[in-house]
Design a protein around this motif. Structure first.
Motif, PDB file in Angstrom:
ATOM      1  N   ARG A 450     -63.939 -98.373 -63.072  1.00  0.00           N
ATOM      2  CA  ARG A 450     -63.641 -98.819 -61.710  1.00  0.00           C
ATOM      3  C   ARG A 450     -62.190 -99.248 -61.507  1.00  0.00           C
ATOM      4  O   ARG A 450     -61.897-100.249 -60.863  1.00  0.00           O
ATOM      5  N   ARG A 480     -60.129-103.664 -68.636  1.00  0.00           N
ATOM      6  CA  ARG A 480     -60.742-102.422 -68.170  1.00  0.00           C
ATOM      7  C   ARG A 480     -59.990-101.196 -68.708  1.00  0.00           C
ATOM      8  O   ARG A 480     -60.599-100.169 -69.037  1.00  0.00           O
ATOM      9  N   THR A 500     -63.976-111.506 -72.581  1.00  0.00           N
ATOM     10  CA  THR A 500     -63.810-112.110 -71.250  1.00  0.00           C
ATOM     11  C   THR A 500     -63.176-113.492 -71.298  1.00  0.00           C
ATOM     12  O   THR A 500     -63.132-114.184 -70.275  1.00  0.00           O
ATOM     13  N   ILE A 506     -65.972-114.934 -61.680  1.00  0.00           N
ATOM     14  CA  ILE A 506     -66.293-113.737 -60.911  1.00  0.00           C
ATOM     15  C   ILE A 506     -65.801-112.486 -61.643  1.00  0.00           C
ATOM     16  O   ILE A 506     -66.526-111.489 -61.791  1.00  0.00           O
ATOM     17  N   THR A 507     -64.536-112.539 -62.118  1.00  0.00           N
ATOM     18  CA  THR A 507     -63.977-111.402 -62.853  1.00  0.00           C
ATOM     19  C   THR A 507     -64.751-111.158 -64.139  1.00  0.00           C
ATOM     20  O   THR A 507     -65.022-110.009 -64.519  1.00  0.00           O
ATOM     21  N   ASN A 509     -67.920-111.884 -64.818  1.00  0.00           N
ATOM     22  CA  ASN A 509     -69.232-111.310 -64.529  1.00  0.00           C
ATOM     23  C   ASN A 509     -69.113-109.822 -64.168  1.00  0.00           C
ATOM     24  O   ASN A 509     -69.912-108.991 -64.616  1.00  0.00           O
ATOM     25  N   ALA A 510     -68.100-109.484 -63.362  1.00  0.00           N
ATOM     26  CA  ALA A 510     -67.900-108.083 -62.969  1.00  0.00           C
ATOM     27  C   ALA A 510     -67.544-107.220 -64.178  1.00  0.00           C
ATOM     28  O   ALA A 510     -68.016-106.086 -64.314  1.00  0.00           O
ATOM     29  N   LEU A 511     -66.691-107.747 -65.077  1.00  0.00           N
ATOM     30  CA  LEU A 511     -66.291-106.988 -66.255  1.00  0.00           C
ATOM     31  C   LEU A 511     -67.479-106.764 -67.193  1.00  0.00           C
ATOM     32  O   LEU A 511     -67.680-105.656 -67.711  1.00  0.00           O
ATOM     33  N   GLN A 513     -70.594-106.686 -66.381  1.00  0.00           N
ATOM     34  CA  GLN A 513     -71.473-105.719 -65.721  1.00  0.00           C
ATOM     35  C   GLN A 513     -70.985-104.302 -66.004  1.00  0.00           C
ATOM     36  O   GLN A 513     -71.761-103.400 -66.349  1.00  0.00           O
ATOM     37  N   THR A 514     -69.659-104.099 -65.882  1.00  0.00           N
ATOM     38  CA  THR A 514     -69.085-102.778 -66.125  1.00  0.00           C
ATOM     39  C   THR A 514     -69.236-102.367 -67.581  1.00  0.00           C
ATOM     40  O   THR A 514     -69.595-101.225 -67.898  1.00  0.00           O
TER      41      THR A 514
END
Length: 579
Positions: A450, A480, A500, A506-507, A509-511, A513-514
């Motif tokens: 992403r 990423r 992480t 927030i970042t 959790n998004a990372l 998830q990816t």
């Protein structure tokens, strides 16, 4: 120290013929210089007697031209050969040092700070290079010239030959040794100052943001000033001593010239023809004096060279003794098994891994949770074979991981807290994962993590340079990009070492998830210190004091283990639906 040396003597023997050529050329350079001055002096004396025929001095003029051409020619060839010799040796030394560090990276990470490693890689090898160019070559050439001059004058008078030989030895050996004794402590101190500066500057650069955020900008700017001032003061003292020493050496050469004047007046003034050699003998010694004076500078730097040789010889990482190697195809990997692992870095350190066993099947996800310093990262290093356990073994499909070291790269990928990005394009940084992949494959990997829209919005798109250490991008974006490397590599086992850390919730959790989406078909061993994203894994192991404190699936632990529930609530604020 020199008896057990493996960093200097072996290369003297390996390139002994080239070394002999260099030393011969060095001697010939000074001999030509002396012969040039000798024939020039003879020509001047002979011309002063008004020879009745120009042919009486023409041979001396031709010889003056020949030696005048010979001196720079031999000097040029000697420089080429000596630097060729030194570059060959230092190339092998640097390769050997890099291989030594790479061979046991975990050992060096434990023992050396980043600044000390920079000192090893730059200062110490450079000192060995200067040891040859400034100390070994000039000293051997100088001593050979002392022997030649002593024998040459001794042919006419052994008394004057012995006297000149003693004076030259004083210049070529005694003064350099005294210079070393005086400068030894100062040079060692300067080396310590430089090592300290390497370490401090490394700390300051890596922690620059923390200095500025804490409002200590002035302290950051002055952090190394005291060490720099002390180093400059020490260097100034060295320069003053060097000037005084060189002045004393010139006085010594002046005494030798006076001795030669007495010698030539006693032995070469019985007739006009012999008197022509009076100035010639004295002038011939001038180039020899220039060569001998340089020896002292090389000797005074010897303590720094000695310290470098000692440090390099003290490098004793774990010996790389691999068993017979085997092959394991990426597609064939099915099981990763850890059996009764025991590991400690030394007898004076606590056991980091104690009787640890675990079986992980292809595609499974394992989270290893515990406080900092508890040995979690050590387990990752044991898994990929960087460290060797004192007891137990790590096996892939029943094959010891040490038997796969020469072919382990296709099997493992690694994502740590701060993946390094090189100051080149985004495409090049990602392609490090697999250099054979096309631009289209790289872009597909970046799209999977992403980042495609972010990159395509940049003026230079995928050719954008990431800047030093990836400074062009945020922490989450750097992770990423590193994750895209892993996708491009397509190894079946992925080791995550707190990727992480330092990211906002927030970042993070998004990372996560990816990561678990794009690596859904991979076997993952994830080291972390808290429970954010734990729902993505199949098994959780709580690690404490070198052993398992609690283990199970996150769903099972949430239902049956009060301790896990408490930890989860503390970490998350409110329990998350893990089912």
């Amino acid at each position: 120290m020199w008896k057990q040396d493996t960093w200097v003597k072996p290369y003297l023997k390996q390139y002994k013929f080239l070394l002999a050529t260099v030393l011969l050329l060095g001697v010939l350079t000074t001999v030509c210089g002396g012969a040039l001055m000798f024939t020039s002096g003879y020509t001047i004396d002979k011309s002063a007697t008004h020879p009745y025929n120009i042919l009486m001095i023409y041979p001396a003029i031709l010889m003056t031209r020949a030696f005048g051409i010979g001196r720079p020619t031999f000097k040029y060839i000697e420089r080429l050969r000596s630097h060729n010799w030194v570059l060959k040796v230092t190339s092998k030394l640097r390769t050997r040092l890099y291989q030594t560090v790479e061979q046991d990276a975990a050992f060096f990470e434990e023992k050396y700070q980043s600044g000390n490693l920079l000192g090893l890689l730059s200062e110490d090898i450079a000192h060995l290079q200067n040891l040859y160019l400034r100390t070994v070559f000039p000293t051997v050439v100088g001593l050979l010239l002392v022997v030649i001059v002593t024998l040459g004058i001794g042919y006419f008078s052994w008394q004057f030959g012995l006297l000149v030989g003693i004076l030259l030895l004083f210049e070529a050996l005694v003064v350099p040794l005294l210079s070393t004794a005086v400068e030894a402590g100062r040079r060692t101190q300067q080396k310590q100052f430089k090592d300290q500066l390497y370490t401090n500057l490394t700390d300051n650069i890596l922690g620059a943001n923390d200095w500025l955020l804490s409002g200590r900008k002035k302290d950051f700017q002055t952090a190394t000033q005291k060490t720099v001032q002390e180093l400059n003061t020490s260097k100034l003292s060295s320069r003053q001593f060097r000037w005084q020493r060189d002045w004393a050496l010139q006085i010594g050469l002046g005494i030798i010239y006076l001795v030669l004047l007495v010698f030539t007046n006693l032995y070469f003034t019985q007739n006009t023809e012999a008197a022509n050699y009076t100035a010639a003998f004295v002038l011939a010694l001038a180039p020899v004096g220039e060569t001998i004076v340089a020896i002292s500078q090389g000797f005074e730097e010897y303590p720094a060279y000695q310290d470098s040789v000692r440090r390099l010889n003290n490098l004793q990482p774990t010996a790389l003794t691999l068993p017979a190697q085997k092959q394991l195809a990426v597609a064939d990997f099915q099981t990763l098994e850890l059996s009764n692992l025991e590991f400690e870095y030394g007898t004076d350190t606590p056991t980091l891994v104690h009787n640890f066993s675990q079986t992980i099947h292809r595609g499974e996800k394992l989270a290893l949770i515990g406080p900092s310093g508890s040995g979690k990262t050590t387990i990752l290093q044991l898994i990929n074979g960087d460290l060797v356990p004192q007891r137990g073994q790590v096996e892939l499909n029943g094959i010891n991981v040490r038997q796969l070291q020469e072919n382990s790269e296709p099997l493992f990928s690694f994502l740590n807290q701060k993946p390094f990005l090189f100051n080149t394009s985004i495409l090049n940084n990602v392609r490090l994962g697999n250099e054979a992949q096309s631009d289209a494959a790289v872009k597909a990997a970046l799209k999977a993590v992403r980042l495609d829209q972010t990159i395509e919005a940049l003026p230079q798109g995928y050719d954008t340079y990431v800047q030093e250490a990836g400074a062009r991008f945020s922490g989450g974006e750097r992770q990423r990009i590193a994750l895209a490397r892993i996708l491009l590599r397509d190894a079946p086992i992925v080791l995550l070492d707190e990727p992480t850390v330092g990211l906002d919730a927030i970042t993070e959790n998004a990372l996560l998830q990816t990561i678990f989406e794009v690596l859904a078909d991979k076997t993952i061993i994830w080291v972390t210190h808290h429970l954010q994203g734990v729902k993505h894994v199949d098994q959780v192991i709580f690690w404490q004091h070198g052993q398992v404190e609690m283990a199970g699936s996150p769903q099972e632990l949430m239902r049956t283990n009060q301790h896990f529930q408490t930890l989860y609530q503390m970490d998350q604020g409110l329990p998350e639906n893990l089912t």
